[in-house]
Design an enzyme around this catalytic site. Structure first.
Site, PDB file in Angstrom:
ATOM      1  N   CYS A  57       9.250  -8.679  -5.745  1.00 60.85           N
ATOM      2  CA  CYS A  57       9.856  -8.055  -4.557  1.00 60.85           C
ATOM      3  C   CYS A  57      11.211  -7.424  -4.833  1.00 60.85           C
ATOM      4  O   CYS A  57      11.729  -6.671  -4.010  1.00 60.85           O
ATOM      5  CB  CYS A  57       9.976  -9.085  -3.435  1.00 60.85           C
ATOM      6  SG  CYS A  57       8.398  -9.807  -2.991  1.00 60.85           S
ATOM      7  N   HIS A  75      15.467  -7.130   1.502  1.00 59.69           N
ATOM      8  CA  HIS A  75      14.013  -7.227   1.308  1.00 59.69           C
ATOM      9  C   HIS A  75      13.402  -7.816   2.577  1.00 59.69           C
ATOM     10  O   HIS A  75      13.857  -8.854   3.074  1.00 59.69           O
ATOM     11  CB  HIS A  75      13.730  -8.096   0.086  1.00 59.69           C
ATOM     12  CG  HIS A  75      12.294  -8.499  -0.038  1.00 59.69           C
ATOM     13  ND1 HIS A  75      11.260  -7.605   0.128  1.00 59.69           N
ATOM     14  CD2 HIS A  75      11.725  -9.713  -0.277  1.00 59.69           C
ATOM     15  CE1 HIS A  75      10.119  -8.244  -0.026  1.00 59.69           C
ATOM     16  NE2 HIS A  75      10.367  -9.524  -0.266  1.00 59.69           N
ATOM     17  N   ASN A  78       5.632  -8.576   4.585  1.00 54.25           N
ATOM     18  CA  ASN A  78       6.332  -8.465   3.311  1.00 54.25           C
ATOM     19  C   ASN A  78       5.526  -7.547   2.388  1.00 54.25           C
ATOM     20  O   ASN A  78       4.436  -7.903   1.957  1.00 54.25           O
ATOM     21  CB  ASN A  78       6.473  -9.874   2.717  1.00 54.25           C
ATOM     22  CG  ASN A  78       7.173  -9.891   1.373  1.00 54.25           C
ATOM     23  OD1 ASN A  78       7.341  -8.864   0.733  1.00 54.25           O
ATOM     24  ND2 ASN A  78       7.572 -11.074   0.937  1.00 54.25           N
TER      25      ASN A  78
END
Ligand code: COA
Length: 340
Positions: free
Chosen positions: A127, A267, A297
């Site tokens: 990520c 993020h 996500n």
């Protein structure tokens, strides 16, 4: 090191097909209320069986190239941040390069020794991929100020979700993003500085199997190991700590305080994580942009997806500073400072 590095075009693309919390309620023991309260997520976009994430990466790249007014032949580097490549080999970057019609060679023509051949490779910082990609771009630009870098993030987490595991499968979605990074040309954003880090001692907190660590044979059935597994609580703690500390380090290095930041994009993993980082940094709520409720996500793509929407909403004002921060499997983390 001071490197002239800016983003001159940006594009994102998400699959049309959606997976809402209500859809998940039908296939597992979960509830919209639980997911929204614990994560802030309401919806995700996921690829359908006849699609691949490189199709979306292609669309995102075309948007970024159009905006930057860059033709395929001008691209010198195609870097793809992904932890969910379509194949172990070839790389996603070569797959996408072929779709975009980028090529170093024209037949058997001799290439001039001074011409820059196309460089294609993938990297996996999970990520944190986009922030790591900005640092890679800075490094290539330090070597060659004429480089024209196409940085792509392409993540297809849905193909590594175990929808029998409610603790992880409600969190992730698919998306692709792209940006053109150069030392010259029009600048949407200047990349002022980047700071990245990692700690392999935490390697087991988030894991996706299916690599070469286990012997498999044709006909073997797929085991749980193939899918994403995560120790959610521990990841939560480390994510808050990592993003806070790397952001403070970057600000300090640039003689800036939190009060100098106009927009904060973290993020997009979990609203509670973002809120905890915001609080620890002492940033005011109106400086924080989030859109994870719509996408879940999306790993390396999440920051680009948020930047694209924040831009649509006119949130980047000329001369303002934006702080990006990310966190992911590895563990990896990083922060970047942009000015618009
Ligand atoms: N629906 C309903 N209940 C669920 C559930 C779901 N989707 N997932 C877990 N639960 C249950 C658990 O089984 C547990 O039940 P129990 O108390 O009866 O055992 C309860 O909810 C609490 O589980 P817990 O794991 O302690 O919840 P949490 O508050 O830590 O939230 C996460 C779980 C995953 C949302 C949270 O830990 C998190 O966001 N971690 C970070 C994950 C992340 O962002 N990773 C990506 C980093 S890049």
């Amino acid at each position: 090191m001071n490197v002239n590095c800016h983003i001159s075009g940006l594009g994102v693309s998400v699959p049309e097909h959606t997976l809402t919390n209500q859809d998940l309620e039908k296939i597992m023991d979960t509830s919209d209320e639980w997911i929204v309260t614990r994560t802030g997520i309401k919806n995700r976009h996921i690829v359908q069986d006849n699609e691949n994430i490189s199709d979306y990466a292609f669309l995102a790249a075309v948007k970024a190239m159009d905006e930057a007014k860059i033709t395929p032949s001008q691209i010198t580097h195609l870097l793809v941040a992904t932890c969910t490549p379509e194949t172990l080999s070839p790389s996603m970057s070569c797959i996408i390069a072929q779709k975009l019609g980028l090529s170093s060679y024209s037949g058997l023509q001799l290439i001039s020794p001074n011409s820059q051949s196309l460089v294609c490779f993938d990297f996996n910082a999970a990520c944190s991929g986009f922030v790591y990609g900005l640092e890679l771009a800075r490094a290539f630009l330090a070597l060659n100020t004429d480089a024209v870098i196409l940085l792509i993030t392409a993540e297809c987490l849905s193909r590594r979700m175990n929808y029998q595991d409610r603790t992880t499968s409600v969190l992730f979605g698919d998306a692709a993003g792209a940006c053109i990074i150069q030392a010259k040309g029009n600048a949407l954003f200047h990349v002022l500085d980047v700071s990245i880090g990692a700690d392999g001692d935490y390697k087991d907190l988030i894991r996706i199997g299916g690599g070469t660590d286990k012997k498999v044979q044709v006909g073997d059935s797929i085991s749980e190991d193939f899918f994403l597994a995560m120790q959610g609580r521990e990841v939560f703690k480390q994510a808050v700590r990592g993003m806070e500390q790397e952001s403070l380090k970057l600000l300090q290095k640039n003689n800036l305080g939190v009060e100098d930041i106009d927009l904060f994009i973290a993020h997009q993993a979990n609203l509670r994580i973002i809120e905890a980082v915001r609080e620890r940094l002492g940033l005011s709520e109106e400086k924080v942009f989030t859109n994870l409720e719509k996408y879940g996500n999306t790993s390396a793509t999440s920051i680009l997806l948020a930047m694209a929407e924040a831009r649509e909403q006119g949130l980047f004002k000329t001369g303002q500073k934006t702080l990006l921060t990310a966190f992911g499997a590895g563990l990896t983390w990083g922060s970047a400072l942009l000015s618009s």
